[in-house]
Design an enzyme around this catalytic site. Structure first.
Site, short mmCIF file in Angstrom:
data_model
loop_
_atom_site.label_atom_id
_atom_site.label_comp_id
_atom_site.label_asym_id
_atom_site.label_seq_id
_atom_site.Cartn_x
_atom_site.Cartn_y
_atom_site.Cartn_z
N ARG A 538 0.82 -1.20 0.00
CA ARG A 538 0.00 0.00 0.00
C ARG A 538 0.85 1.26 0.00
O ARG A 538 1.98 1.28 0.52
CB ARG A 538 -0.90 0.04 1.24
N SER A 599 8.34 -5.15 6.30
CA SER A 599 8.23 -6.22 7.30
C SER A 599 9.02 -7.46 6.93
O SER A 599 8.47 -8.55 6.75
CB SER A 599 6.77 -6.57 7.51
N ASP A 653 7.01 -3.71 10.87
CA ASP A 653 5.58 -3.51 11.16
C ASP A 653 5.27 -3.50 12.66
O ASP A 653 4.34 -2.83 13.10
CB ASP A 653 4.69 -4.51 10.41
MG MG Z 1 0.33 -6.96 8.89
#
Ligand code: MG
Ligand code: ADP
Length: 910
Positions: A538, A599, A653
């Protein structure tokens, strides 16, 4: 028709009498709409009887029986039954062959009980029963080492287990001393032991109604309802255990003894009660009680008919030629006679004979009217039975969330056996009132004794199965000491990871993030954020204002070819997405600080400098491992001539999650992810971070705790199931802690356990579907659905169907237990890890009590029905000096990256 006063009636006396008789018949006929209403009341009363808070005031006692399964035909062996009856003790030895219970072998003997025993000492009663058993066994030459016994004890008991029941009060002429309030199973067992029959073990106690249900299961369709239409009236059925709030059991089903004879004792039946019913009630030994039973029980039907006849005769509408005083007398017309009158071809002749035997002189019209009246009384009883049955069936259908219920109903008692009129009405009215249920009524075979043997057999079968299941699941059930040890090991690995010398060999890497402050609420500005490494890629724009955070975002696909292509192509693609987003948001001319949630495990050297240690989650873009990810992004921007990009921070994250929650709650100094994988970060003292220069202040440490145990320190916790799951991953031996906890693996663990259980014939009759052998076919979200109590029945059926599993109800209960065991272990291990973190923070700060908030993200944590609760409860046990609150993050990774950028800008000035 309006009621005519006899004096004014212009019509012939015969016609007048006709009206009076019709009036009586009408009073005994209940219109269909009243039956519908009564069915509703019955269902309401059932719910009240089962409810924790409404039970004590309820008219239907809805007693739990602790019988949680019906026979499946595999029951096998010898079972002893002893039944305490009115003035007899019945003993029965049943041999089942595991052949679908088609042809059990049965031997029985009945003993008469001396009358003084019924009112004597309790001990004498149980000694007598045990002596009967002893003699019976001697007669049958039984030489078994172990003989399970079922005890049929038809008195009101407070049952708390299948083999534990306190007598509430005696009835039916019994009043033995020193038994009320005691566990009658124990009393019987002691008496049996005194007879040196210690190989006989009482394993079940039950009421007689339940036995009936147990004898009527047929191939493929269990009998789950039983109706007793005898002197008294009762019904039992298999209820969803979680709705039985008066018992501890919460999964599966349990047989409930409705004790529905008391329906109406609160007055709810007043609009259908007739004056005849009132008379019967007044003359009974317990006026005002058991109002339903008094309308339907065979103890009362003769009496109701007698009162109708007497009343009509007094009005001179019947039997005008004789003195009817004889009809004043209780019991002169028996139910047996009533049934004969209505059923027999020669009913008229029988009616005449019966009336004449009472000294009456009936004419032909009298006889035909008496017959009509008897029919009305019996029809009403059958109709009322049907209404009760319809209520039970509809309740079952509703609580099982089914469109249609197919079920066998076992029926016993003198009203049913051989009385076709009763049968027909019962069947047709039930269908009319509960059209969504297809009930097959079956006469009970051999009564309660054989049923009791079945109950006993099922109890023995389940006990054996439960033992095997417990053995298989035992390694997955962690004790408090185990968790304390995991906590200590985590703590040890944390120290190793932080220490400069030992860092390289620690399984928990404890990576510095260069995030040194959580938000303080003064952050302001407009930021770009990227989120890569979760389920979606995103791009976001985040406005941090005095009034809160506003964001807009766009999801972009990353084609597999790009994920697994070259690093250049991957980062070029990312820049393309950013440019597209900026264009859409009209931000092309702005140079905004950018935070990057990335992440994957990184060796961070600065806030904006992070070397990729390894790809995970299906990424394998070449030329990236060992490189600075921020640099790779900047180079791509240059290639694409995108000058306005200012990457300020790269965060994991977990860190993003901590930061986004930290913006709302300043006490949030821990981040936790339990989604596809699991990881955590927290604020550590700089003086403890041996891998970064400087001793002042704090730094957020990305623990990468998923790899905890990769050095073998958790080997004793791993089960054979965990090892199989690990072996079949793309990274065997790696991320061992994560593989016990996170969404990517729990479904797989469950699948392997189910296969092992099927292999031991504990599930699916030993035949799992071929589909169940497919890797990853059992999704972790299934655990959520299956573990959710009650409400998800329809969805559970859907899952079983999708997996092509032919699961019995007991199978699905067992599956739920497996899921629960696996998810609970995951939550407990996660708690042990978290306990190590919070205790370290508390010690770091020299506090007696630490109050801290954990920002959490991840679908498993958020959507699983029990995970978060179990995590928090276990954490309270393991770290009692820490008050830990959990705050689910809203869009943590996007917002968090922007906030890291904002905090960085705050520190250095934008
Ligand atoms: Mg996640
Ligand atoms: P990520 O960790 O990739 O950012 P999520 O936090 O959304 O993504 O977690 C996705 C994981 O959550 C999936 O791997 C799946 O196993 C698990 N999951 C999805 N739905 C549920 C659910 N209803 N209950 C429990 N786990 C779920």
């Amino acid at each position: 028709l309006p009621q005519a006063s006899p004096a004014l009636c212009p019509c012939a006396p015969g016609l007048m009498h006709y009206h009076q008789v019709q009036r009586a018949l009408r009073a005994l006929t209940i219109p269909l709409e009243r039956l519908h209403i009564m069915k509703g009341h019955m269902m309401q009363a059932m719910r009240r009887g089962l409810g924790r808070h409404t039970h004590s005031q309820a008219t239907l006692k809805m007693l739990p029986t602790y019988i949680c399964a019906t026979p499946d035909g595999t029951e096998k062996g010898d079972f002893l039954v002893v039944e305490l009856c009115q003035s007899q003790v019945r003993t029965l030895l049943v041999t089942l062959f595991g052949d679908g219970n088609l042809s059990p072998q049965m031997r029985h003997k009945t003993f008469d009980m001396p009358e003084d025993i019924m009112q004597g000492e309790g001990e004498a009663l149980f000694d007598f029963i045990a002596q009967c058993l002893s003699q019976f066994l001697a007669d049958t030459n039984s030489s078994l080492d172990h003989l399970p016994l079922g005890f049929v004890f038809p008195f009101s008991c407070r049952q708390t287990e299948l083999k534990k029941a306190e007598l509430i009060s005696w009835s039916k002429g019994f009043s033995c001393r020193d038994v009320e309030g005691k566990d009658v199973v124990q009393l019987l067992q002691s008496a049996i032991n005194k007879q040196e029959l210690s190989h006989v073990e009482v394993v079940a106690l039950m009421n007689d109604t339940v036995g009936t249900m147990m004898t009527c299961s047929t191939e493929g369709r269990p009998c789950e309802v039983a109706l007793v239409a005898d002197k008294g009236s009762n019904c039992c059925f298999m209820a969803e255990a979680h709705l039985v709030e008066t018992a501890e059991e919460t999964s599966g089903r349990m047989c409930i003894n409705t004790e529905w004879g008391r329906f109406g004792d609160d007055g709810i039946l007043s609009d259908i009660l007739t004056t005849y019913d009132e008379c019967v009630d007044e003359e009974s030994s317990s006026p005002g009680e058991k109002r339903f039973e008094k309308m339907v029980g065979s103890l009362y039907l003769g009496e109701i008919a007698r009162h109708v006849l007497f009343s009509l005769a007094t009005e001179k509408a019947l039997l005008t030629g004789s003195s009817v005083d004889v009809l004043r007398e209780k019991g002169v017309l028996t139910t047996h006679q009533v049934l004969e009158i209505i059923n027999n071809e020669e009913g008229m002749a029988l009616t005449k004979r019966a009336l004449e035997a009472l000294g009456l002189q009936p004419n032909e019209l009298d006889c035909s009217r008496v017959q009509q009246i008897c029919r009305a009384v019996v029809s009403r009883a059958a109709t009322l039975y049907a209404t009760g049955l319809a209520a039970v069936l509809s309740y079952m259908c509703q609580s099982r969330d089914m469109d249609q219920l197919l079920v066998n109903v076992g029926v016993d008692g003198e009203l049913y056996q051989g009385h076709t009129r009763f049968e027909e009405i019962l069947q047709s009215v039930t269908k009319l009132l509960a059209p969504e249920c297809v009930a097959t009524l079956l006469p009970s075979r051999d009564g309660s004794g054989r049923g009791a043997a079945m109950v006993t057999a099922v109890a023995v079968r389940l006990e054996a199965q439960r033992r095997e299941v417990a053995e298989l699941l035992a390694p997955l059930r962690l004790k408090h000491e185990d968790l304390v040890q995991v906590q200590a090991l985590m703590r040890q690995e944390m120290e190793l990871g932080l220490n400069q010398e030992t860092h390289a060999n620690a399984s928990v890497r404890m990576l510095p993030t260069y995030v040194c402050h959580t938000p303080d609420g003064t952050e302001l500005g407009e930021f770009l954020a990227l989120d890569l490494g979760g389920t979606n890629f995103r791009v976001l724009v985040v406005h941090v204002t005095k009034d809160g955070i506003r964001m807009a975002s766009e999801i972009y696909a990353i084609p597999t070819a790009i994920m697994q292509g070259t690093g250049e192509a991957l980062f070029d693609h990312i820049i393309d997405c950013i440019m597209d987003f900026q264009e859409k948001q009209d931000l092309m001319t702005h140079t905004l600080p950018l935070g990057f949630t990335f992440s994957f495990p990184c060796q961070q050297v600065g806030l904006d400098k992070a070397l990729l240690l390894t790809w995970t989650k299906g990424f394998s873009a070449s030329g990236c491992v060992g490189k600075d990810v921020v640099q790779l992004l900047r180079e791509a921007a240059e290639r694409k001539h995108h000058a306005g990009l200012k990457v300020v921070a790269l965060v994991n994250d977990t860190v993003g999650t901590m930061m986004s929650c930290g913006y709302e709650d300043p006490k949030c100094e821990i981040g936790l992810i339990v989604g596809t994988g699991t990881n955590a970060c927290y604020m550590e003292e700089m003086r403890n971070v041996g891998t970064v220069e400087g001793d002042e202040g704090r730094m957020c440490i990305n623990m990468e705790w998923g790899a905890f145990g990769d050095n073998g320190c958790l080997d004793h916790i791993f089960t054979s199931f965990d090892r199989v799951v690990d072996d079949q991953t793309i990274n065997p031996g790696k991320q061992r802690f994560e593989k016990l906890i996170s969404g990517m693996y729990l479904g797989e663990i469950v699948r392997h356990i189910l296969l092992a259980m099927a292999d031991k014939e504990l599930l699916f009759h030993g035949n799992p579907s071929p589909k169940l052998y497919t890797k990853d076919i059992f999704k972790t979200k299934f655990l959520s659905t299956i573990e959710l109590n009650g409400l998800a029945l329809r969805q559970i059926r859907q899952i079983l169907q999708d997996l092509e599993l032919n699961a019995s109800f007991e199978d699905s209960v067992l599956m739920r237990e497996v899921c629960h065991t696996v998810s609970m272990r995951a939550a407990q291990l996660c708690a042990a890890g978290m306990a190590a973190v919070v205790e370290k923070m508390r010690e770091n700060r020299g506090l007696d009590k630490l109050s801290v908030t954990v920002g959490v993200d991840g679908t498993l944590y958020k959507l699983h029905p029990n995970f978060s609760h179990c995590l928090q409860k276990t954490l309270r046990d393991l770290a009692p000096n820490c008050i830990v609150s959990f705050m689910p993050s809203e869009d943590g990774s996007g917002k968090g990256a922007a906030l890291v950028a904002a905090v960085a800008c705050r520190a250095t000035g934008p």
